[in-house]
Design an enzyme around this catalytic site. Structure first.
Site, short mmCIF file in Angstrom:
data_model
loop_
_atom_site.label_atom_id
_atom_site.label_comp_id
_atom_site.label_asym_id
_atom_site.label_seq_id
_atom_site.Cartn_x
_atom_site.Cartn_y
_atom_site.Cartn_z
N LYS A 199 6.62 -24.76 16.58
CA LYS A 199 6.97 -23.66 17.41
C LYS A 199 6.25 -22.34 17.28
O LYS A 199 5.79 -21.66 18.06
CB LYS A 199 8.50 -23.27 17.29
CG LYS A 199 9.44 -24.43 18.07
CD LYS A 199 10.99 -24.36 17.57
CE LYS A 199 11.71 -25.54 18.34
NZ LYS A 199 12.98 -25.76 18.09
N GLN B 212 17.70 -22.60 14.67
CA GLN B 212 17.36 -23.92 14.59
C GLN B 212 18.57 -24.83 14.07
O GLN B 212 19.12 -24.64 13.24
CB GLN B 212 16.04 -24.25 13.83
CG GLN B 212 15.58 -25.69 13.75
CD GLN B 212 14.86 -26.28 15.12
OE1 GLN B 212 14.47 -25.34 15.74
NE2 GLN B 212 15.15 -27.50 15.20
N ASP C 201 17.40 -20.39 23.91
CA ASP C 201 17.55 -21.89 24.04
C ASP C 201 18.58 -21.76 25.41
O ASP C 201 18.85 -23.09 25.81
CB ASP C 201 18.62 -22.34 22.95
CG ASP C 201 17.81 -22.85 21.89
OD1 ASP C 201 16.56 -23.68 22.10
OD2 ASP C 201 17.82 -22.50 20.71
N1 GUN Z 1 17.60 -28.99 17.36
C1 GUN Z 1 16.87 -29.81 18.02
N2 GUN Z 1 16.50 -29.32 19.14
C2 GUN Z 1 16.80 -28.00 19.31
C3 GUN Z 1 16.71 -26.99 20.30
O1 GUN Z 1 16.22 -27.41 21.47
N3 GUN Z 1 17.18 -25.82 19.85
C4 GUN Z 1 17.73 -25.48 18.82
N4 GUN Z 1 17.76 -24.40 18.61
N5 GUN Z 1 17.39 -26.28 18.01
C5 GUN Z 1 17.22 -27.68 17.97
#
Ligand code: GUN
Length: 281
Positions: free
Chosen positions: A49, A93, A116
């Site tokens: 990311k 995360q 998100d």
């Molecule tokens: N863990 C797995 N997928 C995601 C996501 O799309 N966002 C977040 N914050 N954590 C994740």
């Protein structure tokens, strides 16, 4: 043979345009990611990311905590980031260690910085049919990919396997918004193959290798959100790609399908929050 829904190619196309757009900005957006613990998969996702963000001119920082961190410390940090005008977008995360309430942590992220779309405000807006600040990344990425290949959802029976807050639930609402008929299946669903057989579009987000050719209707569209490693270390999805691709009309590969689209949506969301914050000044 099925047409491959190429997430990697679409990611490159979208990010190239984003990069050009961001080059024209005097101030750059900042994506702040909170990572707790050292789960190898989470560490890899977070690194990707940050790298993707920086490649297109979005500033990114990772704030790391040991898995023993107290919930209060995380909450304090999020309050601080909420108030910091330099921070455009906050991502915590997931998963978090068991002693930390993910609901509590997510709920205090400012909805205007919730990249998100997971906060009760944004999730509630989505489920009430109203507009959240942003929509969750993986469902957004899936819809961008289906749109790119002109796969219309109107009146189609979409079967989603998996009811998580990250994928299954928000995707169901976003597909309803497109007038699809949506069925959500999960680990307690009886007669899963009978239901998947009726799908025009099948989305699997089970995290287990469960979708076989005999469970599907010939000509269906197959979207594989799963990602896991087998005993030899090879990455694969939920779908038996080799056999399913012989009968599906379209299919996402793993890797190279939904994964790159999730990151793409994260970049689009970061930019959307950044631009929205300028409007609020
Ligand atoms: N863990 C797995 N997928 C995601 C996501 O799309 N966002 C977040 N914050 N954590 C994740």
């Amino acid at each position: 043979m099925a047409i491959i829904l190429d997430g990697k190619k679409l990611k490159e196309k979208i990010l190239e345009n984003l990069k050009i757009k961001i080059e024209g900005f005097e101030k750059k957006p900042l994506l702040t990611v909170i990572l707790v613990g050292n789960d190898p998969a989470s560490m890899l996702y977070v690194k990707n990311k940050k790298m993707t963000a920086e490649n297109i001119g979005i500033n990114s920082e990772i704030i790391r905590y040991p898995s023993s961190v107290l919930e209060d410390e995380l909450l304090r940090k999020i309050h601080e980031l909420n108030k910091d005008d330099n921070v455009s977008a906050i991502l915590v995360q997931l998963p978090l260690p068991k002693h930390i309430s993910k609901e509590k942590v997510i709920s205090i992220i400012s909805p205007q910085k919730d990249v998100d779309g997971f906060t009760p405000y944004n999730f509630g807006k989505l489920f009430s049919g109203d507009e959240p600040f942003v929509y969750p990344c993986t469902p957004t990425g899936i819809l961008l990919l289906l749109d790119e290949y002109n796969i219309d959802l109107e009146g189609k029976h979409t079967v989603i396997v998996g009811r998580s807050n990250i994928v299954g639930k928000p995707l169901s609402q976003m597909m309803l918004n497109r007038n699809a008929t949506v069925t959500i299946c999960h680990s307690h669903t009886k007669n899963l193959p009978e239901i998947t057989k009726t799908a025009d579009i099948l989305v699997s987000a089970a995290g287990k290798n469960i979708i076989e050719e005999k469970m599907l209707k010939p000509g269906c569209v197959v979207v594989d959100v799963g990602i896991s490693k087998d005993s030899t270390g090879r990455i694969h999805g939920d779908v038996d790609f080799e056999n399913v691709s012989k009968i599906a009309s379209h299919i996402t590969p793993v890797p190279g399908g939904v994964g790159p689209m999730t990151i793409t949506a994260l970049m689009l969301n970061t930019l959307a929050l950044f631009e929205n914050s300028k409007k609020c000044l």
